[in-house]
Design an enzyme around this catalytic site. Structure first.
Site: not given
Length: 135
Positions: A49-52
């Site tokens: 769920g994190c872009a990074s």
């Protein structure tokens, strides 16, 4: 209710005049963290769920939550550091009682993070809460 270390961070933020100074302070918090061991950067610790890229390694020792983390993005590393200040040293029940969104709002983070970063922050908070709930 936040712990004393988080209250100190809130006071630090109150002295910073604009968001760019606060942003730099968050990044500095991340730079000051010890590096997460490579052996802990595994699929089980990766936060979806994190872009990074984000890894959180959480555990309960002596009845208190402790976690470390890492990211490939400087601002996200800073957010991990802020979450560590907020949660480390609390019992699982205390972790679950913390309103993280409200506490982050005290730092002005809710209004200044992109939608992707906000989603990632929520995912990290949920991971910490899941660890606390599982104990």
């Amino acid at each position: 209710m936040a712990n004393a270390a988080f209250e100190e961070l809130v006071e630090d933020f109150e002295f910073l005049d604009d968001w760019e100074d606060r942003y730099r302070h968050v990044i500095d918090q991340g730079k000051a963290m010890e590096a997460l061991e490579e052996a802990l950067r595994v699929p089980a610790t990766k936060v979806d769920g994190c872009a990074s890229q984000v890894w959180l390694h959480a555990q309960v020792e002596d009845g208190k939550l402790h976690f470390d983390g890492a990211s490939d993005a400087m601002i996200v590393s800073g957010l991990i550091a802020v979450l560590r200040i907020l949660y480390n040293g609390l019992t699982p029940a205390e972790v679950l009682a913390v309103d993280a969104r409200a506490e982050m709002g005290r730092l002005g983070l809710n209004d200044h993070l992109s939608a992707q970063r906000s989603n990632g922050l929520r995912a990290m908070i949920e991971r910490v809460r899941e660890t606390a709930a599982a104990t």
